[in-house]
Scaffold this motif. Structure first.
Motif, short mmCIF file in Angstrom:
data_model
loop_
_atom_site.label_atom_id
_atom_site.label_comp_id
_atom_site.label_asym_id
_atom_site.label_seq_id
_atom_site.Cartn_x
_atom_site.Cartn_y
_atom_site.Cartn_z
N ILE A 319 42.55 20.36 53.68
CA ILE A 319 42.23 20.42 52.25
C ILE A 319 40.72 20.47 52.05
CG2 ILE A 319 42.41 19.18 50.05
CD1 ILE A 319 45.05 17.95 51.17
N ALA A 320 40.00 19.59 52.71
CA ALA A 320 38.54 19.55 52.54
C ALA A 320 37.92 20.88 52.94
CB ALA A 320 37.95 18.41 53.38
N GLN A 321 38.41 21.44 54.02
CA GLN A 321 37.85 22.72 54.50
C GLN A 321 38.15 23.85 53.50
OE1 GLN A 321 40.09 24.28 57.80
NE2 GLN A 321 39.36 26.27 57.15
N LYS A 322 39.37 23.89 52.99
CA LYS A 322 39.75 24.93 52.02
C LYS A 322 38.95 24.80 50.72
CE LYS A 322 43.33 27.51 53.38
NZ LYS A 322 43.30 28.98 53.24
N LEU A 323 38.87 23.57 50.21
CA LEU A 323 38.17 23.36 48.94
C LEU A 323 36.68 23.70 49.11
CD1 LEU A 323 39.81 20.05 47.58
CD2 LEU A 323 40.44 22.42 47.10
N SER A 324 36.10 23.30 50.22
CA SER A 324 34.68 23.62 50.46
C SER A 324 34.49 25.13 50.53
CB SER A 324 34.19 22.99 51.77
OG SER A 324 34.34 21.59 51.69
N GLY A 325 35.46 25.78 51.15
CA GLY A 325 35.38 27.24 51.27
C GLY A 325 35.40 27.92 49.91
N TYR A 326 36.32 27.50 49.06
CA TYR A 326 36.40 28.11 47.72
C TYR A 326 35.15 27.82 46.91
CZ TYR A 326 41.26 29.41 48.46
OH TYR A 326 42.41 29.99 48.94
N ARG A 327 34.61 26.59 47.10
CA ARG A 327 33.40 26.24 46.35
C ARG A 327 32.26 27.18 46.76
NH1 ARG A 327 31.75 20.05 46.44
NH2 ARG A 327 31.59 20.54 48.63
N SER A 328 32.17 27.48 48.08
CA SER A 328 31.11 28.39 48.55
C SER A 328 31.34 29.82 48.07
CB SER A 328 31.07 28.42 50.08
OG SER A 328 30.90 27.15 50.57
N SER A 329 32.62 30.25 48.15
CA SER A 329 32.87 31.67 47.85
C SER A 329 33.01 31.96 46.36
CB SER A 329 34.12 32.15 48.58
OG SER A 329 35.22 31.35 48.22
N HIS A 330 33.55 31.01 45.59
CA HIS A 330 33.84 31.29 44.16
C HIS A 330 33.16 30.33 43.19
CE1 HIS A 330 37.12 33.46 46.18
NE2 HIS A 330 37.10 34.25 45.11
N GLY A 331 32.45 29.35 43.71
CA GLY A 331 31.75 28.42 42.81
C GLY A 331 32.67 27.30 42.33
N ASN A 332 32.07 26.40 41.52
CA ASN A 332 32.79 25.19 41.10
C ASN A 332 33.98 25.46 40.19
OD1 ASN A 332 30.71 24.09 42.45
ND2 ASN A 332 29.84 22.96 40.73
N ASN A 333 33.95 26.62 39.53
CA ASN A 333 35.02 26.86 38.56
C ASN A 333 36.28 27.46 39.17
OD1 ASN A 333 33.72 25.80 36.41
ND2 ASN A 333 32.74 27.73 35.80
N ALA A 334 36.36 27.43 40.49
CA ALA A 334 37.53 28.00 41.15
C ALA A 334 38.68 27.00 41.23
CB ALA A 334 37.16 28.48 42.56
N PHE A 335 38.50 25.81 40.63
CA PHE A 335 39.48 24.75 40.83
C PHE A 335 40.19 24.36 39.53
CE2 PHE A 335 35.95 24.09 43.81
CZ PHE A 335 36.62 24.38 45.00
#
Ligand code: FES
Length: 872
Positions: A319-335
């Motif tokens: 989970i941590a790895q996936k969430l960090s990845g999305y934060r890097s690739s799509h920014g904070n609003n990807a969640f």
């Protein structure tokens, strides 16, 4: 017989007439109307009792409470005898002891000494008295004794052989539940408690009768297999609805608490919480889910079509790895995130803090807010100066209770106990406005069954009638707010349109209702989910507030789950932070509804904590389709829910009996509880999970236990600043708008659905069901003959029609019908009821998740629309 209410009032009122009496040689004064028993207790003197119970009218059946009164030849029953000026009372003497012992011997004539095999042994009042008075054997015997078979009444069993005919069960059912399910049948030796119909018990199964039975005659149909001395009683707060009743979980002793214990039953206690020992069926019998074999016990990770077990390290790393990845690739609003009405305040606080502070996102929500934003994040905007002006404490003095948009006792059952107390105590009245006759016992003085689609027009008619009444006879009460010309003009215009949509018979009842308000004064409006979730809900709620302002009333909102209110207070909505403080940070402000963002593909990762939107969202297909656009879904839950089935990672979580924390009930009462049993397998609390994830992702979350989180909430959330050891009250006053004037709200338009043969599908909630916990209480479900409500399990629930509609479709009671749409098909069994309005069909709430669906009846298809489908 003295009135309990009047005697209590007399004791409390400082100005009441007082009389002087002598108790065991000591002079004292008490209020006139007090019974001898009450006077003795107030003076610290113990008199044994058996049939007497503080919350019931005394009956004087057992004669164990006998005392001596100077000048009276025979012993006097202290529980039913009021004091009189100059009365000289003796509460103990050799003669009294002998008399009381003889009374117990009389009772024992028909009561076998089966204590070794009786479920109530060790907590039986008769057993205790028998021991206290040193009675060792049956002195008198009956000539006729034959064992009578035990009656199986589903969740309740009645063993006549043990019954001492104290009538507590009959009285509590009438006086506290308003139901009258029991009566005494037969005479003399053949007397016995029976159901009023003589058939199997057919009631709400609140189990109050079991709780007050002084012997083992009435007992639970769920065999708990433990002796009283094998159990410890741990206080907790009910995990079901928003009333927040307190009770004891009875834990079969293992080695120690929090290690080996199992919940064996629930017992109530008049001395704890606000509920005075009263519980509903869910609270008393709905506990088996905690130890269900279906509990999730280990993290699960998607592997193709399946989920496979994983350890916590692997799951959290992923989970941590996936969430960090999305934060890097799509920014904070990807969640996106959805929190829970079942989780604790501490769980939700940490969950929200993780989402907003660690992920830096703002698109967080909860089902309570999605279903009714006007009574969640929008509460202060809609209510203005009026949020939650009523508490359960205020029920004590209220004279009129009005359910609006609430199916009476079905939603928050124990609220009705408080209402009935006021009815018994000082003659309060009840009225109900719902889309059918609402459930409440005893029958409300007035029922106002409106047409669901015209609920706003009904409110307008109610307001219009109230204003006309004020014009004619003056203010309804002195505190009525002034009516401005502008508001009056808008009401007048709306009322001329509304009049056409409201039945004439209902208009007549509205006039009667306004007379009732004039007579009783200051109503408490109990506003239910039908009003809160209506497509025109904002205008409806605002008009209920207007009505309360005009009639000097107060408003209480029903809350579906144990922490629906706390979920809002902890900021589980996109536009508010913990403490209902508006979100002002531009980067975290809501960008639209979470569902729309999912549909647009803007949410890459969705985190759902202890919630099942695929079960609860009123447009299941839309939510399901939107979820397909999300790339990574994490769900925490205790059971493998519909939403879990779509998840990439599932994390097992604890229920309230397995963790410490607090729930906030519907009136804002913050109630703390502790873990009493060990969780299954490797389950963790939501706060533990997201605290750990935060630490893995760089957040500084240093909580050792839930108490640390409670302390932070108390420190940082203004309205929760008063949480102490025992909890406290959420204080909304800093958030209240000073504007107390009447405010106008144009209703959101709703579809004119009634074209051709379209039916409106309305939910039929029952007192017995509150998913998901009640799904996993198998004995309760089996004993009550409940259908499985899981949409995927293909059970056949009841489908209720108005008689005229059923006749038009040639349907009879028990026939099979089906509902189908592109997503599937389910079948139901026809029920016919006068309570269902023509043009509508009642189906279980869990099934009512499709805005448009076809009914198939006798080979013909009919269009149906649910309440979500009414939104334009
Ligand atoms: Fe008074 Fe039973 S307690 S008669």
């Amino acid at each position: 017989m003295p009135s309990k209410s009047s005697s209590n009032a007399a004791v409390d009122a400082p100005s009441a007439v007082r009389v002087e009496i002598t108790l065991n040689g000591r002079k004292t004064t008490v209020a006139a109307g007090t019974t001898i028993l009450e006077a003795a207790r107030m003076n610290g003197l113990h008199i044994p009792t058996l049939c007497w119970l503080e919350k019931l009218q005394p009956i004087g059946a057992c004669r164990v409470c006998a005392v001596e009164v100077e000048g009276v030849d025979s012993p006097v029953m202290s529980c039913v005898t009021p004091v009189a000026e100059g009365m000289n009372v003796k509460t103990k003497s050799e003669e009294l002891n002998k008399y009381r012992a003889d009374m117990i011997r009389f009772i024992l004539v028909n009561h076998p000494l089966d204590c070794p095999v009786c479920e109530r042994s060790g907590e039986c009042h008769l057993q205790n008295l028998t021991y206290t008075f040193g009675i060792k054997e049956h002195v008198w015997k009956t000539a006729k004794y034959e064992k009578i078979p035990v009656k199986d009444w589903g969740l309740i069993r009645y063993d006549k052989n043990l019954c001492i005919l104290c009538e507590r069960c009959i009285k509590i059912c009438r006086e506290v539940q308003g139901v009258a399910a029991y009566q005494i049948d037969g005479n003399g030796f053949d007397s016995r408690v029976n159901t009023v119909t003589g058939e199997k018990l057919d009631c709400d199964f609140c189990g109050q009768c079991i709780s007050i039975c002084p012997v083992g005659a009435l007992s639970s149909g769920i065999i708990f297999a433990a002796r009283s001395w094998d159990m410890i009683k741990m206080k907790t707060v009910c995990p079901h609805c928003g009333v927040g009743c307190s009770f004891h979980l009875n834990i079969k002793k293992g080695i120690k608490v929090n290690a080996e214990g199992r919940i064996i039953r629930v017992t109530s206690d008049d001395a704890i919480g606000h509920n005075n020992g009263n519980l509903c069926v869910r609270g008393r019998f709905g506990y088996e889910f905690t130890h269900s074999v279906d509990r999730l016990a280990t993290p699960l990770i998607r592997d193709g079509e399946n989920h496979v077990a994983a350890d916590w390290e692997t799951a959290l790393d992923l989970i941590a790895q996936k969430l960090s990845g999305y934060r890097s690739s799509h920014g904070n609003n990807a969640f996106g995130a959805i929190g829970s009405e079942r989780a604790t305040n501490e769980d939700n606080y940490v969950f929200g803090k993780f989402f907003r502070e660690v992920l830096g996102s703002g698109d967080i929500d909860s089902m309570v807010n999605m279903l009714s934003p006007h009574t969640a994040s929008g509460l202060f905007e809609v209510f203005g100066d009026f949020p939650m002006t009523c508490s359960i404490g205020k029920f004590r003095s209220a004279n009129l209770f009005v359910f609006i948009g609430s199916n009476g006792s079905s939603e928050n059952p124990v609220l009705s106990n408080h209402i009935r107390w006021a009815m018994m105590d000082h003659g309060a009245e009840a009225a109900a406005a719902f889309s059918r006759d609402a459930v409440f016992e005893p029958a409300p003085r007035i029922q106002l069954p409106y047409d669901y689609a015209a609920m706003h027009e009904f409110l307008i008619s109610l307001l219009s009638g109230t204003v006309e009444s004020i014009n004619k006879d003056g203010a309804i009460i002195e505190n009525s707010v002034p009516i401005t010309d502008d508001w009056r003009a808008k009401l007048k215009e709306a009322a001329s349109d509304a009049r056409r949509k409201v039945d004439e018979s209902l208009n007549l009842k509205i006039a009667e209702f306004i007379k009732l308000i004039r007579k009783q004064g200051s109503p408490v409006y109990i506003v239910g989910s039908e009003a809160q979730r209506h497509p025109s809900g904002k205008a409806i709620i605002r008009n209920i507030v207007n009505l309360a302002k005009l009639t000097g009333g107060s408003v209480m909102l029903t809350r579906e789950y144990c922490n629906s209110r706390g979920a809002i207070d902890m900021g589980l909505a996109p536009d508010i932070l913990p403490g209902c403080v508006p979100e002002t940070r531009n980067e975290l402000k809501s960008r639209g509804s979470l569902l729309s963002l999912m549909e647009e593909g803007k949410i890459k990762a969705l985190i759902i904590a202890d919630e099942d939107p695929l079960r609860r969202h009123p447009d299941r297909e839309r939510f399901s389709t939107a979820m397909q656009k999300v790339e990574f879904v994490v769900v925490t839950d205790q059971f493998y829910s519909l939403t879990c089935r779509e998840a990439d990672v599932i994390l097992p979580t604890t229920v309230s009996a397995e963790k410490s924390g607090s729930f906030t009930n519907l009136e804002g009462r913050i109630q703390r509880f502790d873990a009493v049993v060990k969780p299954p397998g490797k389950s963790r609390s939501v706060l533990e999970i997201f605290g750990e994830l935060a630490r893995r992702m760089g957040g500084d979350f240093q909580y050792e236990n839930s108490g640390d989180v409670t302390a932070e909430i108390s420190d940082k959330v203004t309205i929760y600043g008063q949480i102490g050891e025992d909890g406290g009250f959420a204080d909304y006053s800093p958030l209240v708008n000073a504007d107390s004037s009447l405010r106008w709200e144009e209703p959101a338009p709703i579809k004119n659905f009634f074209k051709g043969s379209t039916f409106l599908l309305l939910p039929d909630s029952t007192i017995f069901e509150l998913s998901p916990y009640t799904d996993y209480c198998p004995t309760m479900r089996e004993k009550l003959g409940l259908q499985g409500m899981d949409f995927t399990k293909g059970s056949k629930p009841p489908v209720c029609f108005n008689p005229a509609d059923a006749e038009k479709m040639s349907l009879s009671e028990g026939d099979a019908v089906a509902f189908k749409n592109g997503g599937g098909k389910w079948e139901g069994v026809v029920r016919i009821s006068m309570g269902v309005r023509s043009g509508s069909i009642r189906i279980p709430d869990d099934k009512n998740r499709f805005p448009r669906i076809k009914l198939v009846a006798n080979g013909t298809e009919f269009d149906c629309i649910n309440t979500e489908g009414l939104r334009r």
